[in-house]
Design a protein around this motif. Structure first.
Motif, mmCIF file in Angstrom:
data_model
loop_
_atom_site.group_PDB
_atom_site.id
_atom_site.type_symbol
_atom_site.label_atom_id
_atom_site.label_comp_id
_atom_site.label_asym_id
_atom_site.label_seq_id
_atom_site.Cartn_x
_atom_site.Cartn_y
_atom_site.Cartn_z
ATOM 1 N N ALA A 106 0.829 -1.209 0.000
ATOM 2 C CA ALA A 106 0.000 0.000 0.000
ATOM 3 C C ALA A 106 0.864 1.261 0.000
ATOM 4 C CB ALA A 106 -0.940 -0.003 1.207
ATOM 5 N N VAL A 107 1.927 1.257 0.779
ATOM 6 C CA VAL A 107 2.841 2.410 0.803
ATOM 7 C C VAL A 107 3.476 2.614 -0.567
ATOM 8 C CG1 VAL A 107 5.045 3.233 1.737
ATOM 9 C CG2 VAL A 107 3.308 2.338 3.277
ATOM 10 N N LEU A 108 3.928 1.535 -1.191
ATOM 11 C CA LEU A 108 4.533 1.652 -2.518
ATOM 12 C C LEU A 108 3.522 2.095 -3.570
ATOM 13 C CD1 LEU A 108 6.922 -1.438 -2.504
ATOM 14 C CD2 LEU A 108 7.493 0.974 -2.172
ATOM 15 N N LEU A 114 1.456 9.060 -6.320
ATOM 16 C CA LEU A 114 1.999 10.414 -6.226
ATOM 17 C C LEU A 114 2.899 10.733 -7.417
ATOM 18 C CD1 LEU A 114 2.496 13.065 -4.641
ATOM 19 C CD2 LEU A 114 4.355 11.876 -3.472
ATOM 20 N N ILE A 115 3.766 9.803 -7.767
ATOM 21 C CA ILE A 115 4.692 10.024 -8.888
ATOM 22 C C ILE A 115 3.927 10.143 -10.202
ATOM 23 C CG2 ILE A 115 6.532 8.937 -10.229
ATOM 24 C CD1 ILE A 115 7.576 7.858 -7.499
ATOM 25 N N LEU A 116 2.930 9.281 -10.417
ATOM 26 C CA LEU A 116 2.132 9.363 -11.641
ATOM 27 C C LEU A 116 1.325 10.650 -11.700
ATOM 28 C CD1 LEU A 116 0.940 5.671 -12.058
ATOM 29 C CD2 LEU A 116 2.696 6.893 -13.362
ATOM 30 N N HIS A 120 1.518 13.516 -14.517
ATOM 31 C CA HIS A 120 0.308 14.043 -15.178
ATOM 32 C C HIS A 120 0.276 15.572 -15.127
ATOM 33 C CE1 HIS A 120 -3.864 14.482 -16.387
ATOM 34 N NE2 HIS A 120 -4.072 15.189 -15.274
ATOM 35 N N LEU A 121 0.594 16.141 -13.980
ATOM 36 C CA LEU A 121 0.631 17.602 -13.862
ATOM 37 C C LEU A 121 1.755 18.196 -14.705
ATOM 38 C CD1 LEU A 121 0.012 18.104 -10.033
ATOM 39 C CD2 LEU A 121 -1.608 18.427 -11.902
ATOM 40 N N ALA A 122 2.866 17.481 -14.808
ATOM 41 C CA ALA A 122 3.988 17.977 -15.609
ATOM 42 C C ALA A 122 3.650 17.990 -17.092
ATOM 43 C CB ALA A 122 5.221 17.116 -15.358
ATOM 44 N N GLY A 132 7.562 19.119 -14.157
ATOM 45 C CA GLY A 132 8.056 18.551 -12.903
ATOM 46 C C GLY A 132 8.620 17.162 -13.020
ATOM 47 N N TYR A 133 9.190 16.828 -14.171
ATOM 48 C CA TYR A 133 9.754 15.487 -14.315
ATOM 49 C C TYR A 133 10.909 15.256 -13.346
ATOM 50 C CZ TYR A 133 7.089 15.453 -18.632
ATOM 51 O OH TYR A 133 6.078 15.513 -19.539
ATOM 52 N N SER A 134 11.643 16.298 -13.049
ATOM 53 C CA SER A 134 12.768 16.139 -12.118
ATOM 54 C C SER A 134 12.260 15.797 -10.719
ATOM 55 C CB SER A 134 13.607 17.411 -12.077
ATOM 56 O OG SER A 134 12.821 18.503 -11.663
ATOM 57 N N ILE A 135 11.135 16.376 -10.330
ATOM 58 C CA ILE A 135 10.563 16.078 -9.014
ATOM 59 C C ILE A 135 10.103 14.624 -8.960
ATOM 60 C CG2 ILE A 135 8.671 16.640 -7.443
ATOM 61 C CD1 ILE A 135 8.942 19.531 -8.507
ATOM 62 N N ALA A 136 9.446 14.182 -10.040
ATOM 63 C CA ALA A 136 9.009 12.784 -10.096
ATOM 64 C C ALA A 136 10.207 11.839 -10.062
ATOM 65 C CB ALA A 136 8.176 12.550 -11.354
ATOM 66 N N SER A 137 11.277 12.191 -10.761
ATOM 67 C CA SER A 137 12.448 11.307 -10.778
ATOM 68 C C SER A 137 13.166 11.304 -9.436
ATOM 69 C CB SER A 137 13.402 11.697 -11.903
ATOM 70 O OG SER A 137 13.939 12.970 -11.686
#
Length: 193
Positions: A106-108, A114-116, A120-122, A132-137
């Motif tokens: 569940a945590v993963l 959150l990353i997806l 999507h916002l990026a 915000g790809y750098s934030i996701a990475s």
């Protein structure tokens, strides 16, 4: 036909160069404690009481959690302080022991969501600067390295699990990074008008 032999020659030269640079890096550049961590990870040395202690105890803690875990604050390995850095670098073994496989998954899944969502916002940002790809990475690699480190799949390097590990600088850093990105996304509508 010549391209095939050229590919084989380039691959052979590259493999040989990698072999010698990896050996040089391991023996001459890394510090002795870093060498020990890599050797323990690769199984070249077994040091359960030294460099491999934290990883060994965290694997025991995760394994003892089973499917459903032992319950909140009922973990024996973590509450009896067998895992020394369980509040910071090895926080995921506490989740694995107390909440089990279901809680860890569940945590993963929450991190994946959150990353997806960040991706999507990026995608909808009009400028390259606002993406915000750098934030996701950054989030992805922190989660990947921390979880891999706790399960013994990667060497111990001390990367915190975002929003879980104890420590103010990590929490502040991830929170500010997300808030700045959300502010850039909120300003997108004003720029589009």
């Amino acid at each position: 036909r010549i391209g095939k032999y050229l590919f084989i020659a380039v691959f052979s030269i590259g493999s040989t160069a990698f072999l010698y640079t990896a050996d040089y890096t391991l023996n001459n550049i890394l510090e002795p404690h870093q060498q020990m961590r890599v050797k323990v990870l690769l199984g070249m040395e077994e040091n359960i009481r030294g460099a491999g202690y934290n990883v060994n105890q965290s694997k025991i803690a995760i394994g003892s959690g089973g499917l459903e875990g032992k319950g909140f604050m009922n973990g024996t390995q973590t509450k009896l302080k067998y895992v020394p850095e369980q509040d910071t670098d090895f926080i995921f073994c506490t989740v694995g022991e107390e909440e089990g496989f279901i809680g860890s998954a569940a945590v993963l899944l929450l991190f994946l969501t959150l990353i997806l969502r960040i991706i999507h916002l990026a995608e909808r940002q009009p400028t390259k600067f606002g993406r915000g790809y750098s934030i996701a990475s950054i989030l992805f690699f922190h989660v990947l390295i921390n979880v891999g480190m706790v399960m013994g799949l990667m060497p111990v390097i001390g990367i915190p699990l975002p929003f879980f590990s104890y420590g103010g600088s990590s929490l502040w850093g991830f929170t500010l990074m997300l808030f700045i990105f959300l502010r850039i996304d909120a300003g997108r509508k004003a720029r589009e008008r």
